[in-house]
Write a protein that holds these residues in place. Structure first.
Motif, PDB file in Angstrom:
ATOM      1  N   ALA A  80       1.121  -0.967   0.231  1.00  0.00           N
ATOM      2  CA  ALA A  80      -0.097   0.069  -0.249  1.00  0.00           C
ATOM      3  C   ALA A  80       0.756   1.283  -0.326  1.00  0.00           C
ATOM      4  O   ALA A  80       0.426   2.495   0.224  1.00  0.00           O
ATOM      5  N   THR A  81       2.372   1.197  -0.170  1.00  0.00           N
ATOM      6  CA  THR A  81       3.025   2.111  -0.705  1.00  0.00           C
ATOM      7  C   THR A  81       2.578   3.075  -1.523  1.00  0.00           C
ATOM      8  O   THR A  81       2.523   4.933  -0.676  1.00  0.00           O
ATOM      9  N   GLN A  82       1.782   3.484  -2.283  1.00  0.00           N
ATOM     10  CA  GLN A  82       1.523   4.876  -3.351  1.00  0.00           C
ATOM     11  C   GLN A  82       0.166   4.543  -2.205  1.00  0.00           C
ATOM     12  O   GLN A  82       0.051   6.672  -2.729  1.00  0.00           O
ATOM     13  N   THR A  83      -0.909   3.952  -1.921  1.00  0.00           N
ATOM     14  CA  THR A  83      -1.791   5.140  -1.690  1.00  0.00           C
ATOM     15  C   THR A  83      -1.178   5.920   0.153  1.00  0.00           C
ATOM     16  O   THR A  83      -1.933   6.798   0.067  1.00  0.00           O
ATOM     17  N   LEU A  84      -0.622   5.335   0.893  1.00  0.00           N
ATOM     18  CA  LEU A  84      -0.450   6.452   1.835  1.00  0.00           C
ATOM     19  C   LEU A  84       0.979   7.437   1.422  1.00  0.00           C
ATOM     20  O   LEU A  84       1.067   8.087   1.862  1.00  0.00           O
ATOM     21  N   THR A  85       1.870   7.128   0.326  1.00  0.00           N
ATOM     22  CA  THR A  85       2.167   8.324  -0.067  1.00  0.00           C
ATOM     23  C   THR A  85       1.199   9.196  -0.991  1.00  0.00           C
ATOM     24  O   THR A  85       1.486  10.516  -0.632  1.00  0.00           O
ATOM     25  N   LYS A  86      -0.066   8.642  -1.387  1.00  0.00           N
ATOM     26  CA  LYS A  86      -0.719   9.863  -2.196  1.00  0.00           C
ATOM     27  C   LYS A  86      -1.054  10.588  -1.157  1.00  0.00           C
ATOM     28  O   LYS A  86      -1.877  12.033  -0.951  1.00  0.00           O
ATOM     29  N   LEU A  87      -1.495  10.131   0.089  1.00  0.00           N
ATOM     30  CA  LEU A  87      -2.127  10.957   0.960  1.00  0.00           C
ATOM     31  C   LEU A  87      -1.210  11.651   1.986  1.00  0.00           C
ATOM     32  O   LEU A  87      -1.715  13.112   2.098  1.00  0.00           O
ATOM     33  N   THR A  88      -0.327  10.727   2.468  1.00  0.00           N
ATOM     34  CA  THR A  88       0.990  12.074   3.388  1.00  0.00           C
ATOM     35  C   THR A  88       1.575  13.213   2.024  1.00  0.00           C
ATOM     36  O   THR A  88       1.740  14.466   2.265  1.00  0.00           O
ATOM     37  N   ASP A  89       1.163  12.984   0.770  1.00  0.00           N
ATOM     38  CA  ASP A  89       1.907  14.533  -0.195  1.00  0.00           C
ATOM     39  C   ASP A  89       0.332  14.898   0.196  1.00  0.00           C
ATOM     40  O   ASP A  89       1.264  16.462  -0.084  1.00  0.00           O
ATOM     41  N   ALA A  90      -0.647  14.295  -0.072  1.00  0.00           N
ATOM     42  CA  ALA A  90      -1.876  15.892   0.078  1.00  0.00           C
ATOM     43  C   ALA A  90      -1.616  16.304   1.662  1.00  0.00           C
ATOM     44  O   ALA A  90      -2.132  17.444   1.522  1.00  0.00           O
ATOM     45  N   ILE A  91      -1.974  15.623   2.232  1.00  0.00           N
ATOM     46  CA  ILE A  91      -1.838  16.518   3.543  1.00  0.00           C
ATOM     47  C   ILE A  91      -0.570  17.528   3.354  1.00  0.00           C
ATOM     48  O   ILE A  91      -0.829  18.294   3.768  1.00  0.00           O
ATOM     49  N   ALA A  92       0.392  17.355   3.479  1.00  0.00           N
ATOM     50  CA  ALA A  92       1.750  18.396   3.113  1.00  0.00           C
ATOM     51  C   ALA A  92       1.530  18.949   2.168  1.00  0.00           C
ATOM     52  O   ALA A  92       1.354  20.386   2.608  1.00  0.00           O
ATOM     53  N   ALA A  93       0.816  19.051   1.077  1.00  0.00           N
ATOM     54  CA  ALA A  93       0.342  20.103   0.432  1.00  0.00           C
ATOM     55  C   ALA A  93      -0.424  20.656   0.797  1.00  0.00           C
ATOM     56  O   ALA A  93      -0.708  22.270   0.061  1.00  0.00           O
ATOM     57  N   ALA A  94      -1.811  20.396   1.894  1.00  0.00           N
ATOM     58  CA  ALA A  94      -2.958  20.773   2.179  1.00  0.00           C
ATOM     59  C   ALA A  94      -2.138  21.825   3.591  1.00  0.00           C
ATOM     60  O   ALA A  94      -2.805  22.674   4.624  1.00  0.00           O
ATOM     61  N   GLY A  95      -0.614  21.842   3.912  1.00  0.00           N
ATOM     62  CA  GLY A  95       0.095  22.591   4.886  1.00  0.00           C
ATOM     63  C   GLY A  95       0.367  21.873   6.448  1.00  0.00           C
ATOM     64  O   GLY A  95      -0.090  22.579   6.840  1.00  0.00           O
ATOM     65  N   GLY A  96      -0.785  20.381   6.186  1.00  0.00           N
ATOM     66  CA  GLY A  96      -0.306  19.627   7.562  1.00  0.00           C
ATOM     67  C   GLY A  96       1.024  19.292   7.219  1.00  0.00           C
ATOM     68  O   GLY A  96       2.556  19.726   6.919  1.00  0.00           O
ATOM     69  N   PRO A  97       1.738  18.559   8.375  1.00  0.00           N
ATOM     70  CA  PRO A  97       3.453  17.924   8.604  1.00  0.00           C
ATOM     71  C   PRO A  97       3.731  16.929   7.773  1.00  0.00           C
ATOM     72  O   PRO A  97       2.687  16.096   6.806  1.00  0.00           O
ATOM     73  N   LYS A  98       4.608  16.772   7.331  1.00  0.00           N
ATOM     74  CA  LYS A  98       4.765  15.713   6.892  1.00  0.00           C
ATOM     75  C   LYS A  98       4.518  14.049   7.694  1.00  0.00           C
ATOM     76  O   LYS A  98       6.295  13.862   8.437  1.00  0.00           O
ATOM     77  N   TYR A  99       3.847  13.707   7.861  1.00  0.00           N
ATOM     78  CA  TYR A  99       3.686  12.086   8.718  1.00  0.00           C
ATOM     79  C   TYR A  99       4.487  11.255   7.784  1.00  0.00           C
ATOM     80  O   TYR A  99       5.016  11.269   6.391  1.00  0.00           O
ATOM     81  N   LEU A 100       4.638  10.122   8.119  1.00  0.00           N
ATOM     82  CA  LEU A 100       5.746   9.123   8.079  1.00  0.00           C
ATOM     83  C   LEU A 100       4.335   8.239   8.472  1.00  0.00           C
ATOM     84  O   LEU A 100       3.258   8.078   9.156  1.00  0.00           O
TER      85      LEU A 100
END
Length: 609
Positions: free
Chosen positions: A361-381
């Motif tokens: 599920a790497t692509q799924t989680l990458t896409k979500l965490t990238d979207a969070i960062a783009a929304a001004g949130g932290p760079k989640y791991l």
């Protein structure tokens, strides 16, 4: 539309053919027909017609509504001259199949056909049946007749007691008691014109163009205008579904949220289906009164507070439109104020529902965490464990699982190798404290309790020097349970058995952590697919191992999911006894709205260690 004369001629030729074949009796005079079988005779005083399987001839009535779309077309006929028995319905559905009905609203008709009991969704599904006439022949006597007055559904008309108790057996043969039970009252109105007036919306408009209202607006109201489901004993009898028979182009179905209102009159025949039961098939729709329900935003955690959230992201995969990723990200950043740890449910693998053996599920989680960062949130791991292909339930091919997101600027994750899809995590003792044999690790993944279900994911975090154990969960679904409106009462909750077993395992795992360190900080979070008053939640909190934070909210705020007009609890955050003086919030951004990023509301817990 055929003229009255042509319709009469067409139907007359059908009747003539049937007469020649000996299928029906010769036509009677009007007076003889009026003295024959009537709708209330066919409907009878139980849920099963005394004429089931038999042919009836020249049943009189007035056409009150026509369903002229789909494969199950037909029309409703109501007798304008009712009997005095309140248990007998005065209307019936005439099923014409794929053939458009050759009648119009207001036609006075004589209908011949076979009486059948139709079970929407199939008899095995456990729902009730609809008494109807099939293979009909129809004679139109006159047109433009006045329709019988609609029966108003309100708190006075619908008993608060929901259904007779048949100890799990069928209520079909029981005499209807419409003054005692809500289901009996609605069954006694099957097919008849009913109405609700100024009806509060308690279930938002769905993708299928229906919504739920309540006819008992003062009963079990939530803080935001819904209807609270607070016990098995009170399913909220006033709920009724609204669908529409009106042409969509001229009468678009209202897009309503919980708390809105259908002002004025909504009226039509009372139907029954396998997606919630009794439904007003509206021939008249009230106007939408938009009460401007707002999505909630929780406060940001203070520097010395740990914020832990849970969010079911509803079958998220790289194939999911980017707009949903952006909405989920925006909610995590803005509405949830960027929690430190997020337990996610329903994260799918990289190819979604394509059943190609992919589990990563790497692509799924990458896409979500990238979207969070783009929304001004932290760079989640993130941390997660891939399931065995096809073994964790959910949409076929999707391989849904739970996963952790965490903000490395605020918390750290203790990585301990050894966790995989089939190896059970163990509690270890290190330096007088509890620890995990693997982090992340799965709780008892080989136990039969997790068959075709998601396995809990345990992880060890550190916040300001304090260890915190988080267990992310997604218990098995309620699939296979009988509906609240089932003909079996009380309805069977067969899926409850597996959740009870799952809850006992998680409870046992938490007790092992507490046995290793009685002051261990343990947070159990996720979509448990069950209510705060359920046997599963009682087993999960047994022995004082955990406190369900839902139960500490004011009663009117105990919900995060809306199903068939009931606002209810499926998601939970539970804490061990050392995690005290917490601030807990269910953040209402999805479940009450027609426009949803997920069907679940997220939750967040803030705690100062």
């Amino acid at each position: 539309m055929l003229s009255h004369r042509r319709r009469a001629a067409t139907v007359g030729s059908l009747i003539a053919g049937a007469l020649a074949a000996g299928l029906i009796a010769p036509a009677q005079s009007a007076s003889a027909a009026d003295a024959g079988v009537r709708v209330h005779d066919i409907q009878g005083t139980t849920r099963i017609s005394p004429f089931a399987g038999k042919q009836v001839t020249d049943m009189p009535g007035v056409v009150t509504a026509v369903k002229n779309f789909g494969s199950a077309r037909g029309f409703w006929v109501q007798d304008p001259n009712p009997d005095r028995d309140e248990a007998t319905s005065e209307a019936i559905f005439v099923f014409t199949g794929a053939t458009a009905p050759a009648v119009a609203v207001g036609d006075s008709v004589l209908v011949s056909g076979t009486v059948t009991e139709y079970y929407p969704g199939g008899e095995a599904a456990g729902g009730q049946s609809v008494t109807q006439l099939t293979k009909p022949t129809v004679t139109v006597k006159s047109s433009g007749n006045a329709l019988p007055a609609a029966v108003r559904l309100n708190a006075a008309a619908i008993p608060a007691r929901y259904a007779p108790d048949a100890h799990g057996g069928s209520i079909e043969s029981l005499p209807l008691k419409p003054r005692r039970y809500a289901l009996d009252r609605l069954e006694s109105l099957e097919g008849m014109r009913v109405e609700v007036v100024d009806a509060p919306v308690v279930g938002a408009t769905s993708e299928y163009k229906d919504l739920w209202v309540t006819a008992a607006p003062r009963h079990d109201r939530t803080a935001r205008g819904g209807t609270l489901y607070g016990s098995y004993g009170d399913p909220n009898a006033g709920r009724v579904k609204i669908a529409s028979l009106l042409p969509y182009a001229q009468h678009p179905f209202p897009v309503a949220n919980v708390g809105d209102e259908l002002s004025g009159t909504t009226a039509g025949p009372l139907d029954y289906d396998n997606h919630g039961g009794y439904t007003i098939q509206a021939t008249e729709l009230g106007a939408l009164a938009d009460h401007k329900l707002q999505r909630e935003t929780t406060r940001k955690q203070r520097n010395d507070e740990l914020a832990v959230a849970t969010y079911n992201v509803e079958n998220l995969s790289p194939k999911t439109p980017q707009a949903k990723f952006d909405r989920l990200a925006g909610a995590l950043v803005t509405n949830l104020a960027s929690p430190d740890i997020v337990a996610l449910e329903e994260v799918q693998d990289n190819d979604g529902t394509t059943n190609g053996g992919v589990v990563d599920a790497t692509q799924t989680l990458t896409k979500l965490t990238d979207a969070i960062a783009a929304a001004g949130g932290p760079k989640y791991l993130w941390r997660q464990i891939d399931p065995v292909d096809g073994k964790d339930g959910g949409q076929p091919g999707g391989n849904i699982r739970t996963a952790f997101l965490f903000n490395p600027a605020r918390v750290s994750f203790k990585d301990v190798p050894g966790g995989d899809s089939t190896t059970a995590v163990k509690v270890v003792r290190e330096g007088g404290k509890a620890g995990l044999s693997a982090s992340p690790g799965r709780v008892a993944p080989d136990d039969a309790a997790w068959t075709n279900s998601r396995k809990p994911l345990a992880g060890q975090f550190s916040f300001r020097g304090k260890d915190v154990f988080v267990v992310a969960n997604h218990f098995n679904s309620k699939g296979g349970d009988q509906g609240l409106d089932s003909r079996f009462q009380p309805p069977a909750r067969s899926s409850e058995v597996q959740r009870l077993q799952q809850a006992k395992l998680v409870n046992g795992f938490v007790k092992q952590l507490l046995a290793a360190d009685r002051n261990a900080n343990v947070i159990v979070a996720g979509d448990l697919n069950d209510y705060q008053f359920s046997p599963a939640l009682k087993a999960l909190t047994a022995g004082g191992a955990l406190t369900d934070q839902v139960t500490r909210l004011p009663a009117k705020e105990r919900y995060g999911y809306v199903f068939q007009g009931n606002s209810q609890v499926l998601d939970h955050i539970l804490t061990s006894r050392h995690v005290s003086r917490v601030d807990y919030d269910i953040v209402h951004i999805n479940a009450e709205f027609a426009d949803q990023a997920s069907d679940h509301d997220p939750q967040v817990l803030r705690w100062k260690p």
